[in-house]
Design a protein around this motif. Sequence first.
Motif, PDB file in Angstrom:
ATOM      1  N   ALA A  31       0.843  -1.207   0.000  1.00  0.00           N
ATOM      2  CA  ALA A  31       0.000   0.000   0.000  1.00  0.00           C
ATOM      3  C   ALA A  31       0.877   1.255   0.000  1.00  0.00           C
ATOM      4  O   ALA A  31       0.556   2.251  -0.662  1.00  0.00           O
ATOM      5  CB  ALA A  31      -0.925   0.013   1.214  1.00  0.00           C
ATOM      6  N   GLY A  32       1.993   1.192   0.713  1.00  0.00           N
ATOM      7  CA  GLY A  32       2.924   2.316   0.725  1.00  0.00           C
ATOM      8  C   GLY A  32       3.589   2.508  -0.629  1.00  0.00           C
ATOM      9  O   GLY A  32       3.698   3.633  -1.131  1.00  0.00           O
ATOM     10  N   TYR A  33       4.008   1.404  -1.217  1.00  0.00           N
ATOM     11  CA  TYR A  33       4.610   1.444  -2.559  1.00  0.00           C
ATOM     12  C   TYR A  33       3.625   2.029  -3.569  1.00  0.00           C
ATOM     13  O   TYR A  33       3.954   2.939  -4.329  1.00  0.00           O
ATOM     14  CB  TYR A  33       5.032   0.024  -2.967  1.00  0.00           C
ATOM     15  CG  TYR A  33       5.302  -0.140  -4.438  1.00  0.00           C
ATOM     16  CD1 TYR A  33       6.503   0.292  -5.000  1.00  0.00           C
ATOM     17  CD2 TYR A  33       4.350  -0.736  -5.269  1.00  0.00           C
ATOM     18  CE1 TYR A  33       6.749   0.125  -6.362  1.00  0.00           C
ATOM     19  CE2 TYR A  33       4.585  -0.897  -6.624  1.00  0.00           C
ATOM     20  CZ  TYR A  33       5.780  -0.462  -7.163  1.00  0.00           C
ATOM     21  OH  TYR A  33       6.014  -0.603  -8.503  1.00  0.00           O
ATOM     22  N   ASP A  34       2.391   1.526  -3.538  1.00  0.00           N
ATOM     23  CA  ASP A  34       1.370   2.005  -4.472  1.00  0.00           C
ATOM     24  C   ASP A  34       1.080   3.490  -4.270  1.00  0.00           C
ATOM     25  O   ASP A  34       0.879   4.233  -5.238  1.00  0.00           O
ATOM     26  CB  ASP A  34       0.070   1.205  -4.308  1.00  0.00           C
ATOM     27  CG  ASP A  34       0.194  -0.240  -4.801  1.00  0.00           C
ATOM     28  OD1 ASP A  34       1.125  -0.526  -5.579  1.00  0.00           O
ATOM     29  OD2 ASP A  34      -0.647  -1.077  -4.392  1.00  0.00           O
ATOM     30  N   ALA A  35       1.038   3.920  -3.008  1.00  0.00           N
ATOM     31  CA  ALA A  35       0.727   5.319  -2.706  1.00  0.00           C
ATOM     32  C   ALA A  35       1.815   6.250  -3.236  1.00  0.00           C
ATOM     33  O   ALA A  35       1.525   7.298  -3.831  1.00  0.00           O
ATOM     34  CB  ALA A  35       0.545   5.505  -1.205  1.00  0.00           C
ATOM     35  N   VAL A  36       3.068   5.877  -3.033  1.00  0.00           N
ATOM     36  CA  VAL A  36       4.168   6.727  -3.509  1.00  0.00           C
ATOM     37  C   VAL A  36       4.187   6.768  -5.031  1.00  0.00           C
ATOM     38  O   VAL A  36       4.381   7.829  -5.635  1.00  0.00           O
ATOM     39  CB  VAL A  36       5.528   6.256  -2.933  1.00  0.00           C
ATOM     40  CG1 VAL A  36       6.684   7.036  -3.551  1.00  0.00           C
ATOM     41  CG2 VAL A  36       5.540   6.408  -1.413  1.00  0.00           C
ATOM     42  N   LEU A  37       3.952   5.626  -5.656  1.00  0.00           N
ATOM     43  CA  LEU A  37       3.902   5.585  -7.124  1.00  0.00           C
ATOM     44  C   LEU A  37       2.758   6.481  -7.633  1.00  0.00           C
ATOM     45  O   LEU A  37       2.941   7.250  -8.588  1.00  0.00           O
ATOM     46  CB  LEU A  37       3.711   4.142  -7.586  1.00  0.00           C
ATOM     47  CG  LEU A  37       4.278   3.751  -8.952  1.00  0.00           C
ATOM     48  CD1 LEU A  37       5.746   4.135  -9.093  1.00  0.00           C
ATOM     49  CD2 LEU A  37       4.109   2.251  -9.176  1.00  0.00           C
ATOM     50  N   ALA A  38       1.601   6.410  -6.964  1.00  0.00           N
ATOM     51  CA  ALA A  38       0.460   7.249  -7.349  1.00  0.00           C
ATOM     52  C   ALA A  38       0.779   8.725  -7.147  1.00  0.00           C
ATOM     53  O   ALA A  38       0.399   9.574  -7.959  1.00  0.00           O
ATOM     54  CB  ALA A  38      -0.774   6.862  -6.533  1.00  0.00           C
ATOM     55  N   ALA A  39       1.499   9.039  -6.061  1.00  0.00           N
ATOM     56  CA  ALA A  39       1.861  10.436  -5.780  1.00  0.00           C
ATOM     57  C   ALA A  39       2.802  10.972  -6.857  1.00  0.00           C
ATOM     58  O   ALA A  39       2.610  12.088  -7.365  1.00  0.00           O
ATOM     59  CB  ALA A  39       2.504  10.540  -4.404  1.00  0.00           C
ATOM     60  N   LEU A  40       3.793  10.198  -7.225  1.00  0.00           N
ATOM     61  CA  LEU A  40       4.739  10.645  -8.258  1.00  0.00           C
ATOM     62  C   LEU A  40       4.016  10.801  -9.595  1.00  0.00           C
ATOM     63  O   LEU A  40       4.287  11.741 -10.350  1.00  0.00           O
ATOM     64  CB  LEU A  40       5.908   9.664  -8.359  1.00  0.00           C
ATOM     65  CG  LEU A  40       6.814   9.612  -7.118  1.00  0.00           C
ATOM     66  CD1 LEU A  40       7.785   8.437  -7.209  1.00  0.00           C
ATOM     67  CD2 LEU A  40       7.583  10.919  -6.936  1.00  0.00           C
ATOM     68  N   ASP A  41       3.076   9.900  -9.863  1.00  0.00           N
ATOM     69  CA  ASP A  41       2.287   9.981 -11.098  1.00  0.00           C
ATOM     70  C   ASP A  41       1.387  11.222 -11.102  1.00  0.00           C
ATOM     71  O   ASP A  41       1.137  11.820 -12.149  1.00  0.00           O
ATOM     72  CB  ASP A  41       1.438   8.717 -11.246  1.00  0.00           C
ATOM     73  CG  ASP A  41       0.735   8.656 -12.590  1.00  0.00           C
ATOM     74  OD1 ASP A  41       1.431   8.730 -13.623  1.00  0.00           O
ATOM     75  OD2 ASP A  41      -0.511   8.571 -12.603  1.00  0.00           O
ATOM     76  N   ALA A  42       0.939  11.641  -9.898  1.00  0.00           N
ATOM     77  CA  ALA A  42       0.061  12.814  -9.774  1.00  0.00           C
ATOM     78  C   ALA A  42       0.835  14.131  -9.812  1.00  0.00           C
ATOM     79  O   ALA A  42       0.222  15.196  -9.831  1.00  0.00           O
ATOM     80  CB  ALA A  42      -0.736  12.727  -8.476  1.00  0.00           C
ATOM     81  N   GLY A  43       2.178  14.040  -9.807  1.00  0.00           N
ATOM     82  CA  GLY A  43       2.967  15.258  -9.932  1.00  0.00           C
ATOM     83  C   GLY A  43       3.768  15.666  -8.717  1.00  0.00           C
ATOM     84  O   GLY A  43       4.525  16.634  -8.772  1.00  0.00           O
TER      85      GLY A  43
END
Length: 261
Positions: A31-43
């Motif tokens: 969940a942490g990995y996914d969240a950081v990946l989503a954050a980087l994707d969001a800018g």
Amino acid sequence: MTTAEQPTVPLAGDARMPLLGFGTWLATGEAGYDAVLAALDAGYRHIDTATMYGNEREVGRAIKESGLRREDIFLTTKLPPDRVGRERQTIEASLSALDTDYVDLWLIHWPPSAAGDSIPVWRELLAARDENLTRTVGVSNYSVSQIDELIQATEETPAVNQIRWSPSLYDRRTHAAHRDRGVVLEGYSPFKASDLSDPVLTRIAAAHDVSPAQVVLRWHIDHEIVVIPKSVTPERIRVNADVFRFSLTAEEMRDIDALGG
């Protein structure tokens, strides 16, 4: 808005810290990995973690797999209070877990409990900076008087102090004291310490067609206070990043400041 247009604040050592960051406390495992990946994707280009969070490995993997260049991401980690005397070992373990040669900012997570321990710990952070293990160094959860102790002992000013901050915790004197010393104020738990149903926040949010949470984030940014919202929900991560299409008027800023009493 492109990454280059995101507002930043200069730190010692030619580093520029994005005013909007992504907090990762309690975001562990996949969940942490996914969240950081989503954050980087969001800018987001500023990621905040800590040894104590137990997620440095996942944060590092997400940064590696995002396809972004390491130098385009501002990365913070923190030394926990139970690692006093093992500072070098701790930063080396963090760098290994994060799979990077350096972090951009290393913080003392909490003041050590034993009186007088802060200064030797601070000297170890400065040594790590001088060896290029971290670009710059600072503190977290420190009072202004505790910061002054470090400055008086070493003539080295922490680049950043990361503390709980929100409109309801706003204190003009604390803000000014950091600015006067050249210490960047960084706020964590911006929503936990806010009443997002407050009429002032809801009125200003409606005026800009945004959410009260977005108003809270923009208030930090317009004050040049770094803010690190956290979420593991992709949609909320994206909305929290979408705060660069509007800014607050001087009157709105004063109204929000007044929530601090």
